[in-house]
Design an enzyme around this catalytic site. Structure first.
Site, PDB file in Angstrom:
ATOM      1  N   ASP A 116       0.856  -1.190   0.000  1.00 25.19           N
ATOM      2  CA  ASP A 116       0.000   0.000   0.000  1.00 25.19           C
ATOM      3  C   ASP A 116       0.893   1.242   0.000  1.00 25.19           C
ATOM      4  OD1 ASP A 116      -2.018   1.836   0.218  1.00 25.19           O
ATOM      5  OD2 ASP A 116      -2.537   1.359   2.287  1.00 25.19           O
ATOM      6  N   PHE A 117       1.729   1.359  -1.028  1.00 25.34           N
ATOM      7  CA  PHE A 117       2.646   2.497  -1.124  1.00 25.34           C
ATOM      8  C   PHE A 117       1.874   3.721  -1.611  1.00 25.34           C
ATOM      9  CE2 PHE A 117       7.103   0.405  -1.616  1.00 25.34           C
ATOM     10  CZ  PHE A 117       6.882  -0.316  -0.458  1.00 25.34           C
ATOM     11  N   GLU A 118       1.945   4.788  -0.839  1.00 27.70           N
ATOM     12  CA  GLU A 118       1.244   6.019  -1.168  1.00 27.70           C
ATOM     13  C   GLU A 118       2.232   7.184  -1.165  1.00 27.70           C
ATOM     14  OE1 GLU A 118      -2.296   6.507   1.206  1.00 27.70           O
ATOM     15  OE2 GLU A 118      -2.821   4.382   1.083  1.00 27.70           O
ATOM     16  N   GLY A 119       1.706   8.389  -1.274  1.00 25.85           N
ATOM     17  CA  GLY A 119       2.562   9.575  -1.217  1.00 25.85           C
ATOM     18  C   GLY A 119       3.623   9.571  -2.303  1.00 25.85           C
ATOM     19  N   GLN A 205      -7.753   1.636  -4.615  1.00 25.83           N
ATOM     20  CA  GLN A 205      -8.592   2.444  -3.734  1.00 25.83           C
ATOM     21  C   GLN A 205      -9.486   3.355  -4.578  1.00 25.83           C
ATOM     22  OE1 GLN A 205      -6.269   4.511  -0.737  1.00 25.83           O
ATOM     23  NE2 GLN A 205      -4.740   2.885  -0.727  1.00 25.83           N
TER      24      GLN A 205
END
Length: 332
Positions: A116-119, A205
């Site tokens: 869940d890599f974000e940013g 998402q």
């Protein structure tokens, strides 16, 4: 043999694992976080008693994981989240990621991993334009790390990914920093493509997103059945990346799940029970479609739903889990 419909969800350690209903098929422990942005070292800790007075002991937690697995549930480590930025810029960081994640999986007896890599965890360097042959270090090293973990744990290793639409479907209209675009646009695509043979579920998402252009070349907005249909269809049908002749190939329908907020408060883009089930009817049966008509055809083996999160749903008396579990179980 048809893959069973699946309901996945994130679980923060504020909720007791033993109390999670068995209707959740895949439980993703959120989150494993890095010791620093570029260290590659991942840590996972129980919720402090000062914040979670009823938190399990570590031994109780391990026993709960074992009990869930004995019932056929999958329990994964989810890495990243909003506050867990991970940049594997070097081979040293890559190797530390593999060893630390493997250590957590072994310690708790987990089934696998959710990315869940974000940013700013993933991005593409200038000139890195081919998702089939990426050059950017944070992308190349993540792919290598995931392949190492898959090789270590073998066929039974469960791998899921929960990217935002910005990193996946936006790649239809923009890919990387070319033409002044955000370098993160579409940057999950090379990772998904490289791991497609080992990917269990892609659960994009479908919330906290700006408008995204679908395969009908129209903008679609969160919070509507059309958004859910259009975003899932892009994965099932495949699409030309940045509208070039370099096409992201379709995923199998049983690899695709729709990621949703489980309550209005859990994220921007909540869709009510009827809207979600209309979207699933459209995708799986070709019925109840809105203005968007799927290009990828019917998907009777569509994987299911992902919710953010078990915690939020618990506080709404399982308003997400109960009706959608019943709906999915009604299919043959």
């Amino acid at each position: 043999m048809k893959t069973p419909f699946t309901i996945l969800a994130a679980l923060t350690v504020a909720t007791t694992l033993a109390d999670v209903p068995d209707e959740w098929d895949i439980i993703e422990l959120s989150f494993g976080e890095p010791t620093s942005v570029d260290s590659g070292e991942i840590k996972f800790a129980m919720c402090p008693k000062t914040e979670c007075p009823n938190v399990e002991s570590e031994e109780e937690f391990k026993a709960a994981i074992k009990a869930k697995r004995a019932k056929g549930k999958k329990v994964l480590l989810s890495i990243g989240g909003q506050n867990g930025q991970v940049q594997l810029k070097t081979t040293e960081a890559r190797d530390k990621f593999v060893s630390s994640v493997g250590g957590i999986i072994d310690k708790y007896g987990l089934d696998g991993l959710d990315i869940d890599f974000e940013g700013h965890s993933l991005y593409l360097d200038q000139g890195d334009t081919d998702f089939k042959n990426p050059k950017t270090s944070v992308v190349v090293n993540l792919i290598a790390a995931l392949k190492s973990l898959k090789e270590k744990y073998g066929k039974a290793f469960v791998l899921t990914m929960a990217p935002e639409t910005f990193f996946v479907q936006l790649g239809y209209s923009s890919y990387g920093p070319s033409n002044g675009n955000d370098a993160r646009a579409g940057s999950y695509l090379p990772v998904i493509h490289a791991m497609r043979d080992d990917l269990t579920v892609l659960q994009v998402q479908n919330y906290n997103s700006g408008p995204i252009i679908g395969l009908d070349d129209q903008y679609h907005n969160v919070g509507t059945p059309d958004f859910l249909i259009a975003m899932a269809d892009m994965l099932k049908a495949g699409f030309p990346v940045a509208k070039t002749n370099n096409t992201f190939p379709p995923l199998r329908e049983d690899q695709i799940a729709i990621g949703l907020p489980s309550t209005v408060s859990a994220g921007n883009g909540f869709v009510d029970e009827k809207g979600v089930q209309d979207a699933l009817n459209c995708l799986m049966k070709g019925e109840s479609c809105g203005t968007y008509k799927p290009r990828g055809g019917k998907s009777p083996s569509f994987r299911g739903l992902m919710a953010w999160s078990i915690n939020w749903d618990k506080f709404s008396n399982w308003g997400f889990l109960n009706p959608h579990r019943k709906y999915l179980d009604s299919f043959p």
